[in-house]
Design a protein around this motif. Structure first.
Motif, PDB file in Angstrom:
ATOM      1  N   ASP A   1       0.833  -1.210   0.000  1.00 27.97           N
ATOM      2  CA  ASP A   1       0.000   0.000   0.000  1.00 27.97           C
ATOM      3  C   ASP A   1       0.866   1.258   0.000  1.00 27.97           C
ATOM      4  O   ASP A   1       0.567   2.229  -0.711  1.00 27.97           O
ATOM      5  CB  ASP A   1      -0.907   0.012   1.233  1.00 27.97           C
TER       6      ASP A   1
ATOM      7  N   SER B   1       2.551   7.347  -6.686  1.00 27.67           N
ATOM      8  CA  SER B   1       1.462   8.094  -7.320  1.00 27.67           C
ATOM      9  C   SER B   1       1.979   9.450  -7.777  1.00 27.67           C
ATOM     10  O   SER B   1       3.053   9.897  -7.359  1.00 27.67           O
ATOM     11  CB  SER B   1       0.308   8.273  -6.331  1.00 27.67           C
TER      12      SER B   1
ATOM     13  N   ASP C   1      -9.451  10.089  -3.529  1.00 30.81           N
ATOM     14  CA  ASP C   1     -10.469   9.106  -3.149  1.00 30.81           C
ATOM     15  C   ASP C   1      -9.877   7.698  -3.094  1.00 30.81           C
ATOM     16  O   ASP C   1     -10.206   6.913  -2.191  1.00 30.81           O
ATOM     17  CB  ASP C   1     -11.638   9.151  -4.135  1.00 30.81           C
ATOM     18  N   ALA C   2      -8.998   7.382  -4.049  1.00 27.26           N
ATOM     19  CA  ALA C   2      -8.371   6.054  -4.052  1.00 27.26           C
ATOM     20  C   ALA C   2      -7.473   5.887  -2.828  1.00 27.26           C
ATOM     21  O   ALA C   2      -7.431   4.813  -2.216  1.00 27.26           O
ATOM     22  CB  ALA C   2      -7.566   5.858  -5.337  1.00 27.26           C
TER      23      ALA C   2
ATOM     24  N   ALA D   1      -9.705  11.928  -8.011  1.00 24.28           N
ATOM     25  CA  ALA D   1      -9.798  10.475  -8.038  1.00 24.28           C
ATOM     26  C   ALA D   1      -8.662   9.836  -7.253  1.00 24.28           C
ATOM     27  O   ALA D   1      -8.850   8.818  -6.564  1.00 24.28           O
ATOM     28  CB  ALA D   1      -9.800   9.968  -9.482  1.00 24.28           C
ATOM     29  N   ALA D   2      -7.460  10.423  -7.337  1.00 17.64           N
ATOM     30  CA  ALA D   2      -6.317   9.885  -6.596  1.00 17.64           C
ATOM     31  C   ALA D   2      -6.523  10.027  -5.089  1.00 17.64           C
ATOM     32  O   ALA D   2      -6.162   9.134  -4.315  1.00 17.64           O
ATOM     33  CB  ALA D   2      -5.039  10.595  -7.027  1.00 17.64           C
TER      34      ALA D   2
ATOM     35  N   ASP E   1      -9.704   5.166   0.158  1.00 21.87           N
ATOM     36  CA  ASP E   1     -10.151   3.765   0.133  1.00 21.87           C
ATOM     37  C   ASP E   1      -9.028   2.842   0.598  1.00 21.87           C
ATOM     38  O   ASP E   1      -9.259   1.899   1.373  1.00 21.87           O
ATOM     39  CB  ASP E   1     -10.577   3.368  -1.287  1.00 21.87           C
ATOM     40  N   ARG E   2      -7.815   3.123   0.114  1.00 25.22           N
ATOM     41  CA  ARG E   2      -6.671   2.281   0.460  1.00 25.22           C
ATOM     42  C   ARG E   2      -6.397   2.327   1.964  1.00 25.22           C
ATOM     43  O   ARG E   2      -6.124   1.310   2.600  1.00 25.22           O
ATOM     44  CB  ARG E   2      -5.457   2.772  -0.330  1.00 25.22           C
TER      45      ARG E   2
END
Length: 298
Positions: free
Chosen positions: A246, A253, A263-264, A260-261, A267-268
Motif C-alpha cells: 500500500d 502516485s 479518493d483512491a 480520483a487519486a 479507500d486504500r
C-alpha cells in the motif's frame, strides 16, 4: 440529542464579520461562536483567515483563535471533542493540526455537518496569557474579549506543560485515521481551487500519515525515525508486506493528485486500517459512512 446551548453572551460581537460582507459560512460561524463563548473558561474569541479579511469563498473554513484561561486549559482540551461532536455537529473527534504555526497553543480541525454539507472548523486554543502576543502576529476580528480573572505563574506553567505533553505524545491509530479523513477534505479543496503547491505538500502529509499509521499498528516500539528500516521491520509478516505494498502505491502516485487519486488513497487507507488496526474504527463506523457521503459535497 444535542446538548442545549446557553444563550450567547451579550459581549459576543458577531457583527464584526458582517460589516463588509455576509459570508455563506456566517450561520455556522455564529453557531460555533455561541457554543464556545457560553463556556466561562473562554476569555477571548477571534476569527481569522478569509472570514476575517472578507475574502471567503464557499470552500473557506471557519477559523477561530480561542483564548482559554490558563488554569482551565487541560480541562477545556479534554472536553473539546465531546463539546464539538455532541453540541457542535462535528462528525469526528478533532484532528490535532500539525499544519498551523506554533503560536504557544494547540490547533484542532473538526469536520462539521452544516446545511447538508461538510464544513471545516479550525480551532486554535491558546492560553489567555498568550492572547496579547497572538494579537501582534495574527490577522483577526475580535468576537469576544473578556478580561480574565487573575492568572498566576503556576497556572501559566501548567498550561504550557499540558500543551507540550499533548503535542509530544505519539498519535494513536484512531488519531492517524482521522488525520487522513481531514487531509482528504483539505486536498479536495486545494484541487478545486487549483492550489497545486499546497496540494503537493498536503499529499505528502497524507502519505506520511499512512506510514505513521502502519508503524503505530505494526511497529509501535520502533527505534527508527521516519521512513527508515520500514521494509526490515514490516516485511517478515503477511500483514506487514500488504501494508508495504500500500505504501509503495502511495509513494509512486503522481506528486500532485487529482480528486480520483485522493479518493483512491482514502479507500486504500480504510482497507489498511481494517487489516492492520481494526480497533481504530471502533465507534467510528457510522461517522465514516456519513463522512464518505458528505465528502461528495465538499
Amino acid at each position: 440529542m444535542p446538548t442545549a446551548v446557553p444563550p450567547a453572551p451579550a459581549d459576543l460581537h458577531l457583527d464584526v464579520v458582517t460589516d463588509a460582507h455576509r459570508p455563506a459560512q456566517l450561520p455556522l460561524l455564529s453557531r460555533i461562536a455561541e457554543l464556545l463563548s457560553a463556556s466561562p473558561a473562554v476569555t477571548h474569541l477571534l476569527v481569522r483567515g478569509s472570514l476575517a479579511s472578507g475574502t471567503a469563498d464557499r470552500l473557506s473554513d471557519v477559523d477561530f483563535v480561542v483564548g482559554v484561561h490558563d488554569r482551565d486549559v487541560p480541562a477545556f482540551i479534554s472536553a473539546l471533542d465531546d463539546l464539538m461532536t455532541v453540541a457542535g455537529g462535528a462528525l469526528l473527534p478533532g484532528w490535532r493540526d500539525t499544519i498551523v504555526a506554533d503560536l504557544g497553543g494547540v490547533g484542532f480541525v473538526f469536520l462539521v455537518q452544516h446545511e447538508g454539507k461538510l464544513q471545516q472548523v479550525d480551532l486554535y486554543l491558546a492560553p489567555a496569557s498568550r492572547v496579547s502576543i497572538l494579537r501582534q502576529t495574527v490577522g483577526w476580528k475580535v468576537l469576544l474579549d473578556r478580561p480574565p480573572a487573575d492568572i498566576t505563574i503556576p497556572q501559566i506553567d501548567q498550561a504550557r506543560a499540558h500543551i507540550a505533553d499533548l503535542t509530544a505524545r505519539p498519535r494513536s491509530c484512531t488519531e492517524l485515521l482521522i488525520e487522513h479523513l481531514v487531509l482528504a477534505v483539505l486536498l479536495h479543496k486545494r484541487i478545486r481551487r487549483g492550489q497545486r503547491f499546497i496540494a503537493y505538500g498536503e499529499w505528502h502529509m497524507l502519505h506520511t500519515a499512512t506510514k505513521d499509521l502502519v508503524k503505530a499498528a505494526l511497529a509501535p516500539h520502533s527505534r527508527f525515525w521516519g521512513w527508515y528500516q520500514l521494509r526490515e521491520e514490516l516485511a517478515p509478516t503477511p500483514i506487514g508486506r500488504a501494508c508495504l505494498a500500500d505504501l509503495d502505491v502511495a509513494i509512486t502516485s503522481p506528486a500532485v493528485p487529482d480528486a480520483a487519486a485522493v479518493d483512491a488513497a482514502l479507500d486504500r487507507v480504510l482497507t489498511l486500517t481494517e487489516r492492520a488496526c481494526p480497533e481504530a474504527l471502533d465507534g467510528l463506523a457510522d461517522a465514516v459512512t456519513a463522512y464518505r457521503t458528505y465528502l461528495e459535497s465538499v
